[in-house]
Design an enzyme around this catalytic site. Structure first.
Site, mmCIF file in Angstrom:
data_model
loop_
_atom_site.group_PDB
_atom_site.id
_atom_site.type_symbol
_atom_site.label_atom_id
_atom_site.label_comp_id
_atom_site.label_asym_id
_atom_site.label_seq_id
_atom_site.Cartn_x
_atom_site.Cartn_y
_atom_site.Cartn_z
ATOM 1 N N ASP A 29 0.819 -1.216 0.000
ATOM 2 C CA ASP A 29 0.000 0.000 0.000
ATOM 3 C C ASP A 29 0.851 1.265 0.000
ATOM 4 O O ASP A 29 0.641 2.178 -0.810
ATOM 5 C CB ASP A 29 -0.990 0.004 1.166
ATOM 6 C CG ASP A 29 -0.343 -0.251 2.525
ATOM 7 O OD1 ASP A 29 0.832 -0.664 2.590
ATOM 8 O OD2 ASP A 29 -1.033 -0.042 3.539
ATOM 9 N N TYR A 30 1.829 1.346 0.868
ATOM 10 C CA TYR A 30 2.666 2.544 0.993
ATOM 11 C C TYR A 30 3.490 2.770 -0.279
ATOM 12 O O TYR A 30 3.515 3.866 -0.835
ATOM 13 C CB TYR A 30 3.572 2.411 2.217
ATOM 14 C CG TYR A 30 4.360 3.661 2.519
ATOM 15 C CD1 TYR A 30 3.762 4.732 3.172
ATOM 16 C CD2 TYR A 30 5.694 3.775 2.153
ATOM 17 C CE1 TYR A 30 4.470 5.886 3.453
ATOM 18 C CE2 TYR A 30 6.417 4.922 2.437
ATOM 19 C CZ TYR A 30 5.793 5.976 3.084
ATOM 20 O OH TYR A 30 6.504 7.118 3.356
ATOM 21 N N THR A 31 4.163 1.717 -0.736
ATOM 22 C CA THR A 31 5.004 1.837 -1.927
ATOM 23 C C THR A 31 4.186 2.241 -3.144
ATOM 24 O O THR A 31 4.556 3.173 -3.866
ATOM 25 C CB THR A 31 5.751 0.515 -2.185
ATOM 26 O OG1 THR A 31 6.571 0.226 -1.051
ATOM 27 C CG2 THR A 31 6.613 0.592 -3.424
#
Length: 139
Positions: free
Chosen positions: A61-63
């Site tokens: 999700d973050y990447t």
């Protein structure tokens, strides 16, 4: 999916909404600047380079949200260039945060320096780029 949607709301849709809301004011300002807060994991080059610290990070999700933010930055830079508005994305380095259990090498104050520098660039400065503390970063 809920976590991915939540992360995209904060890291991608939030910056898009804020930028779109401020565009009329930015167009009326002299030397307006937009600085998106990216991440080293937003660089496809760095996350696929086995010698990079960021290649060991695997946060879907973050990447993905930070990679998308880089694309959004380039789009805004192209759209706003005719108005003299510079739009760049910065990565603050491996900052000590809760996300990395405070194992980063850089304090939050040190991490903010690149964003401040890019917010203060002159009219001859870059737009549509990705920058870290040591200059331009690879996409």
């Amino acid at each position: 999916m809920e976590a991915i949607q939540s992360t995209f709301e904060v890291n991608l849709f939030g910056p898009i909404r804020v930028t779109q809301s401020f565009v009329p004011l930015l167009k009326a300002a002299n030397e307006a600047r937009i600085v998106m807060m990216g991440s080293g994991v937003g660089s496809l080059t760095l996350i696929t380079d086995p010698t990079s610290l960021y290649s060991s990070v695997n946060l879907l999700d973050y990447t993905a949200s930070k990679v998308a933010l880089s694309a959004v930055t380039v789009s805004f830079a192209k759209e706003l260039a005719p108005f003299g508005i510079k739009v760049n994305v910065v990565e603050p380095g491996h900052v000590r945060t809760d996300l990395n259990k405070n194992t980063g090498f850089v304090s939050p104050e040190e991490g903010a320096l690149t964003a401040i520098k890019m917010a203060l660039i002159g009219n001859d400065g870059p737009t549509g780029g990705f920058f870290g503390s040591h200059g331009r970063q690879p996409w």
